[in-house]
Design a protein around this motif. Structure first.
Motif, PDB file in Angstrom:
ATOM      1  N   PHE A  85      64.692  59.230  58.953  1.00 56.38           N
ATOM      2  CA  PHE A  85      64.249  60.582  58.652  1.00 56.38           C
ATOM      3  C   PHE A  85      65.116  61.550  59.458  1.00 56.38           C
ATOM      4  CE2 PHE A  85      62.552  60.114  62.745  1.00 56.38           C
ATOM      5  CZ  PHE A  85      61.870  61.240  63.186  1.00 56.38           C
ATOM      6  N   ALA A  86      64.921  62.834  59.226  1.00 58.05           N
ATOM      7  CA  ALA A  86      65.642  63.871  59.981  1.00 58.05           C
ATOM      8  C   ALA A  86      67.139  63.615  59.992  1.00 58.05           C
ATOM      9  CB  ALA A  86      65.099  63.972  61.404  1.00 58.05           C
ATOM     10  N   ARG A  87      67.646  63.262  58.787  1.00 56.90           N
ATOM     11  CA  ARG A  87      69.090  63.086  58.589  1.00 56.90           C
ATOM     12  C   ARG A  87      69.698  62.036  59.517  1.00 56.90           C
ATOM     13  NH1 ARG A  87      70.583  66.607  54.931  1.00 56.90           N
ATOM     14  NH2 ARG A  87      72.740  65.917  55.117  1.00 56.90           N
ATOM     15  N   GLY A  88      69.065  60.885  59.568  1.00 54.34           N
ATOM     16  CA  GLY A  88      69.686  59.758  60.249  1.00 54.34           C
ATOM     17  C   GLY A  88      68.938  59.190  61.438  1.00 54.34           C
ATOM     18  N   LYS A  89      67.833  59.810  61.860  1.00 60.54           N
ATOM     19  CA  LYS A  89      67.054  59.249  62.956  1.00 60.54           C
ATOM     20  C   LYS A  89      66.138  58.150  62.430  1.00 60.54           C
ATOM     21  CE  LYS A  89      66.962  63.447  65.801  1.00 60.54           C
ATOM     22  NZ  LYS A  89      66.085  64.434  66.481  1.00 60.54           N
ATOM     23  N   LYS A  90      65.937  57.103  63.227  1.00 59.55           N
ATOM     24  CA  LYS A  90      65.073  56.004  62.811  1.00 59.55           C
ATOM     25  C   LYS A  90      63.610  56.426  62.896  1.00 59.55           C
ATOM     26  CE  LYS A  90      68.102  52.166  64.111  1.00 59.55           C
ATOM     27  NZ  LYS A  90      68.230  50.936  64.938  1.00 59.55           N
ATOM     28  N   LEU A  91      62.896  56.310  61.771  1.00 64.21           N
ATOM     29  CA  LEU A  91      61.462  56.558  61.784  1.00 64.21           C
ATOM     30  C   LEU A  91      60.720  55.279  62.141  1.00 64.21           C
ATOM     31  CD1 LEU A  91      59.064  58.424  61.325  1.00 64.21           C
ATOM     32  CD2 LEU A  91      59.126  57.808  58.894  1.00 64.21           C
ATOM     33  N   ASN A 110      58.061  48.576  64.518  1.00 67.62           N
ATOM     34  CA  ASN A 110      58.422  49.472  65.616  1.00 67.62           C
ATOM     35  C   ASN A 110      58.558  50.877  65.024  1.00 67.62           C
ATOM     36  OD1 ASN A 110      59.266  47.834  68.252  1.00 67.62           O
ATOM     37  ND2 ASN A 110      59.870  46.645  66.470  1.00 67.62           N
ATOM     38  N   HIS A 111      57.654  51.782  65.420  1.00 66.11           N
ATOM     39  CA  HIS A 111      57.597  53.122  64.831  1.00 66.11           C
ATOM     40  C   HIS A 111      57.864  54.178  65.893  1.00 66.11           C
ATOM     41  CE1 HIS A 111      56.230  56.549  62.472  1.00 66.11           C
ATOM     42  NE2 HIS A 111      56.060  55.767  61.424  1.00 66.11           N
ATOM     43  N   ALA A 112      58.593  55.198  65.512  1.00 59.85           N
ATOM     44  CA  ALA A 112      58.954  56.254  66.468  1.00 59.85           C
ATOM     45  C   ALA A 112      57.735  56.992  67.005  1.00 59.85           C
ATOM     46  CB  ALA A 112      59.904  57.250  65.794  1.00 59.85           C
ATOM     47  N   PHE A 113      56.633  57.021  66.222  1.00 61.89           N
ATOM     48  CA  PHE A 113      55.449  57.762  66.628  1.00 61.89           C
ATOM     49  C   PHE A 113      54.307  56.860  67.100  1.00 61.89           C
ATOM     50  CE2 PHE A 113      56.989  60.905  63.215  1.00 61.89           C
ATOM     51  CZ  PHE A 113      57.900  61.459  64.111  1.00 61.89           C
ATOM     52  N   SER A 114      54.612  55.607  67.368  1.00 60.58           N
ATOM     53  CA  SER A 114      53.580  54.667  67.800  1.00 60.58           C
ATOM     54  C   SER A 114      53.486  54.623  69.317  1.00 60.58           C
ATOM     55  CB  SER A 114      53.869  53.260  67.268  1.00 60.58           C
ATOM     56  OG  SER A 114      52.961  52.322  67.811  1.00 60.58           O
ATOM     57  N   ASP A 115      52.251  54.760  69.844  1.00 60.51           N
ATOM     58  CA  ASP A 115      52.035  54.634  71.280  1.00 60.51           C
ATOM     59  C   ASP A 115      52.017  53.173  71.704  1.00 60.51           C
ATOM     60  OD1 ASP A 115      51.844  57.385  71.590  1.00 60.51           O
ATOM     61  OD2 ASP A 115      49.688  57.376  71.160  1.00 60.51           O
ATOM     62  N   VAL A 116      51.697  52.290  70.733  1.00 61.99           N
ATOM     63  CA  VAL A 116      51.694  50.846  70.993  1.00 61.99           C
ATOM     64  C   VAL A 116      52.914  50.261  70.292  1.00 61.99           C
ATOM     65  CG1 VAL A 116      50.425  48.695  70.753  1.00 61.99           C
ATOM     66  CG2 VAL A 116      49.184  50.845  71.058  1.00 61.99           C
TER      67      VAL A 116
END
Length: 223
Positions: A85-91, A110-116
């Motif tokens: 997403f965001a033109r090349g960043k890993k989501l 493995n998610h960029a917005f995951s706390d775990v």
């Protein structure tokens, strides 16, 4: 291939294609749907497939962004899927592990917005080992809670649907229907394949126009 060269490759490919486009309900195949084509990937020694989205104005490509990348083992099975997403960043990235029978045994998110980090997705199967759904046990922003899969009588995936859970109810997020001819090597105005029978172009148009508004371009690497 560098990022700049990949972008140049994508834009050049689109400038060479004659755009006779039909509306298609099938989005680009991703995640475990790609295992339906493992024989294609195996015999052609495919190591990775990268998807770019190209947008158009007046039949001309004007922009290209990376959408996702899939990695395969030498048997042609998907072992890693990365969504950008965001033109090349890993989501997020999902890694896929298989058991001795070749069945999917583990999915690690493995998610960029995951706390775990990481998160093991729960795999639900039928009695024959066919994956019916994947469930994310943690609530993660910009990620589905459940993904379900539907198959035809030959065991090929024909649709997938993603859901979120809100107030105890399943809420639809996205549904994809998959063309039975994808990767067949038979070209149509919507799907174009290379000499190996691998999909290289999936063109889309708005319902009220034959002019393309976007398309997906696929770049492959080999072992």
């Amino acid at each position: 291939m560098s990022k700049s060269l990949k972008t140049e490759y994508v834009m050049r490919l689109f400038s060479l294609v004659i755009f006779s486009v039909l509306l298609s309900t099938s989005a680009n195949a991703q995640t475990i749907k790609l295992n339906d084509f493992r024989s294609d990937f195996s015999k052609n020694h495919i190591k990775s497939r990268t998807c770019y989205q190209v947008t158009y104005q007046n039949f001309q490509p004007v922009d290209s962004i990376i959408m996702n990348e899939s990695l395969f083992d030498e048997s042609g099975r998907i072992i890693q899927y990365t969504h950008f997403f965001a033109r090349g960043k890993k989501l997020y990235t999902i890694n896929y592990n298989y058991d001795e029978k070749g069945q999917l045994a583990r999915c690690i998110l493995n998610h960029a917005f995951s706390d775990v980090n990481p998160v093991d997705l729960i795999i639900e199967k039928d009695e024959k080992g066919k994956v019916l759904s994947l469930v994310c046990p943690s609530e993660i922003r910009n990620f589905w809670t459940k993904e379900e899969f539907a198959y035809n009588e030959k065991g090929r995936m024909v649709a997938s649907a993603q859901f979120s859970k809100q107030k105890g109810e399943w809420v639809p997020r996205e549904k994809q229907e998959y063309s039975p001819t994808i990767h067949s090597g038979e070209n149509t105005p919507t799907f174009i394949h290379d000499s190996r029978g691998l999909l290289i172009l999936h063109q889309l148009a708005k319902s009220d126009s034959v002019a393309p508004n976007k398309a997906f371009c696929f770049h492959y690497t080999t072992y």
